[in-house]
Design a protein around this motif. Structure first.
Motif, mmCIF file in Angstrom:
data_model
loop_
_atom_site.group_PDB
_atom_site.id
_atom_site.type_symbol
_atom_site.label_atom_id
_atom_site.label_comp_id
_atom_site.label_asym_id
_atom_site.label_seq_id
_atom_site.Cartn_x
_atom_site.Cartn_y
_atom_site.Cartn_z
ATOM 1 N N PRO A 55 29.539 -14.654 20.859
ATOM 2 C CA PRO A 55 28.434 -14.867 21.796
ATOM 3 C C PRO A 55 27.107 -14.421 21.192
ATOM 4 C CG PRO A 55 29.594 -12.866 22.363
ATOM 5 C CD PRO A 55 30.359 -13.497 21.227
ATOM 6 N N TRP A 60 34.622 -15.995 24.583
ATOM 7 C CA TRP A 60 33.692 -16.383 23.519
ATOM 8 C C TRP A 60 33.799 -15.353 22.412
ATOM 9 C CZ3 TRP A 60 27.944 -18.058 24.777
ATOM 10 C CH2 TRP A 60 27.442 -18.822 23.706
ATOM 11 N N LEU A 67 31.420 -14.417 31.377
ATOM 12 C CA LEU A 67 31.849 -13.744 30.154
ATOM 13 C C LEU A 67 32.005 -12.256 30.456
ATOM 14 C CD1 LEU A 67 32.388 -14.078 27.083
ATOM 15 C CD2 LEU A 67 29.978 -13.501 26.719
ATOM 16 N N CYS A 125 39.002 -22.150 19.400
ATOM 17 C CA CYS A 125 37.650 -21.791 19.843
ATOM 18 C C CYS A 125 37.185 -20.503 19.187
ATOM 19 C CB CYS A 125 37.613 -21.653 21.363
ATOM 20 S SG CYS A 125 37.713 -23.224 22.240
ATOM 21 N N ASP A 126 38.112 -19.539 18.979
ATOM 22 C CA ASP A 126 37.756 -18.313 18.273
ATOM 23 C C ASP A 126 37.277 -18.632 16.861
ATOM 24 O OD1 ASP A 126 38.457 -16.852 20.483
ATOM 25 O OD2 ASP A 126 40.350 -16.096 19.661
ATOM 26 N N ARG A 171 38.039 -12.462 24.272
ATOM 27 C CA ARG A 171 38.961 -13.513 23.857
ATOM 28 C C ARG A 171 40.154 -13.579 24.811
ATOM 29 N NH1 ARG A 171 36.959 -10.578 19.709
ATOM 30 N NH2 ARG A 171 36.077 -11.673 17.910
ATOM 31 N N PRO A 188 32.124 -21.271 23.053
ATOM 32 C CA PRO A 188 32.617 -20.699 24.312
ATOM 33 C C PRO A 188 33.725 -21.546 24.916
ATOM 34 C CG PRO A 188 30.459 -21.710 24.630
ATOM 35 C CD PRO A 188 30.729 -21.737 23.151
ATOM 36 N N VAL A 214 30.846 -26.631 24.040
ATOM 37 C CA VAL A 214 31.643 -25.797 24.925
ATOM 38 C C VAL A 214 32.959 -26.525 25.203
ATOM 39 C CG1 VAL A 214 30.539 -26.730 26.994
ATOM 40 C CG2 VAL A 214 31.680 -24.530 27.139
#
Length: 384
Positions: free
Chosen positions: A182, A179, A239, A156-157, A190, A162, A138
């Motif tokens: 997920p 995230w 989220l 991160c994408d 996003r 996450p 994370v």
């Protein structure tokens, strides 16, 4: 209405056992349902990357080290300055002029000797972001420029991990989780769903508008808690929900954030951000027959203290939650006139103008926000 929070499975498998010393140090977690001893072993197996060892990174590092997270990667290329010490509690006066990552490593080791800290004194960029964040379960973003935040989010994408995201400006703050991949049953969200390309504009810095130090501690701790719930698979993280904090009025509320499909995100044209109207230009135009409609996207408590004469009040949270209905209100009130969106400093109004533009309204934003308005403010003509 915000979506029902959804519990998610744990991010990591637990270590086989904790040492006797670590078990004693984290004993209060072991009896804390639903975290417990199993959750503590998951924390010990986890790797969290923290971008920025500043106002948000400082409390996050302290909280996660104390919580027993096994590996922390702290990424920051800056050195400690005297003005940092009002909010960046990792550092001490003796650290002025020294790398921030060194203070982070020292403080984490003092709290949790068995934890590992990877200090990365390097500026995160679009070119190195994926490399620096690889291996983390994370990521927490406590960086201080929007360009860096974009680079973190895009990495991160790509990595599918996450991203716990928090911002503080003045007395206002937001916390959420993005995230791109997920678990089944949870919708991807996003950063680009909150800030479409180009919509953020030129975000003021802490040096320009100030920041409440104690609010940084609150938000950094909330970000650490989000990481813990994700790692251990307990509770329901943010989220699809944005926690909005007004530190001056001691209020918290949440607004929903719906994700777009990857296809829609790719198809959406890049924007250059809403055009800005100088305060003097808007003030002069308001007396004309075709005066622009001013849309104030601040919170109700802010607007009650005064707004621009004739402004329509549409809180940004309402615009985010139901942009179709909010846009219809604006379109009816404008009746073909230009639209100028305002907030305190110009940050929220840029997002509001972008949301209106996405629904067919050509909206501009007041440059510098209401804090630069040259005329007296009045009681709101329309309240919500």
């Amino acid at each position: 209405m915000s979506p029902t929070p959804v519990p998610l499975p744990p991010l990591v498998e637990p270590v086989a056992a904790l040492s006797a010393a670590e078990s004693a140090r984290t004993a209060r977690h072991h009896v804390l349902a639903p975290l417990g001893e199993l959750g503590q072993r998951r924390l010990a197996a986890a790797h969290v990357a923290i971008v920025g060892a500043g106002g948000l990174g400082s409390p996050a590092v302290l909280a996660l080290a104390a919580a027993g997270v096994g590996t922390l990667t702290v990424i920051d290329d800056d050195v400690v300055e005297t003005s940092n010490l009002q909010r960046q509690l990792l550092h001490r006066m003796a650290d002025v002029g020294r790398p921030k990552v060194d203070s982070a490593a020292r403080a984490a080791a003092d709290l949790a000797p068995e934890g590992r800290v990877r200090s990365v004194r390097e500026r995160l960029t679009p070119e190195n972001a994926a490399r620096l964040l690889a291996g983390a379960h994370v990521v927490l973003d406590g960086s201080d420029t929007f360009d860096t935040r974009l680079a973190v989010a895009e990495a991160c994408d790509v990595l599918g991990v996450p991203l716990v995201w928090g911002t503080v400006q003045g007395f206002d703050a937001q916390v959420t989780v993005f995230w791109s991949a997920p678990p089944a049953g949870a919708a991807a969200v996003r950063l680009s769903d909150l800030y479409p390309a180009g919509s953020a504009g030129d975000v003021p810095t802490c040096a320009q508008v100030g920041v409440l130090g104690s609010l940084c501690l609150q938000v950094g701790a909330l970000m650490a808690t989000q990481a813990i719930t994700l790692i251990a698979g307990i509770g329901a993280p943010l989220l699809g929900r944005i926690l909005v904090i007004d530190g001056l009025r001691a209020t918290q509320r949440e607004v929903p954030l719906r994700g777009r499909s990857p296809e829609a995100a790719v198809a959406a044209p890049a924007a250059s951000g809403p055009a800005r109207v100088p305060p003097a230009e808007l003030a002069g135009a308001l007396g004309s027959p075709a005066a622009p409609l001013v849309v104030d996207v601040r919170e109700p408590d802010e607007v009650r203290a005064g707004t621009i004469a004739g402004a329509l009040h549409v809180p940004l949270g309402e615009l985010r939650a139901d942009p179709g209905a909010a846009t219809a209100r604006v379109r009816d009130a404008a009746d073909g006139r230009p639209v100028v969106v305002v907030c305190l400093s110009g940050v929220r109004s840029a997002e509001g103008a972008a949301l209106l533009a996405a629904h067919g309204i050509d909206a501009r934003t007041l440059d510098g926000g209401i804090r630069t308005w040259p005329e007296p403010l009045v009681e709101p003509a329309v309240t919500t």
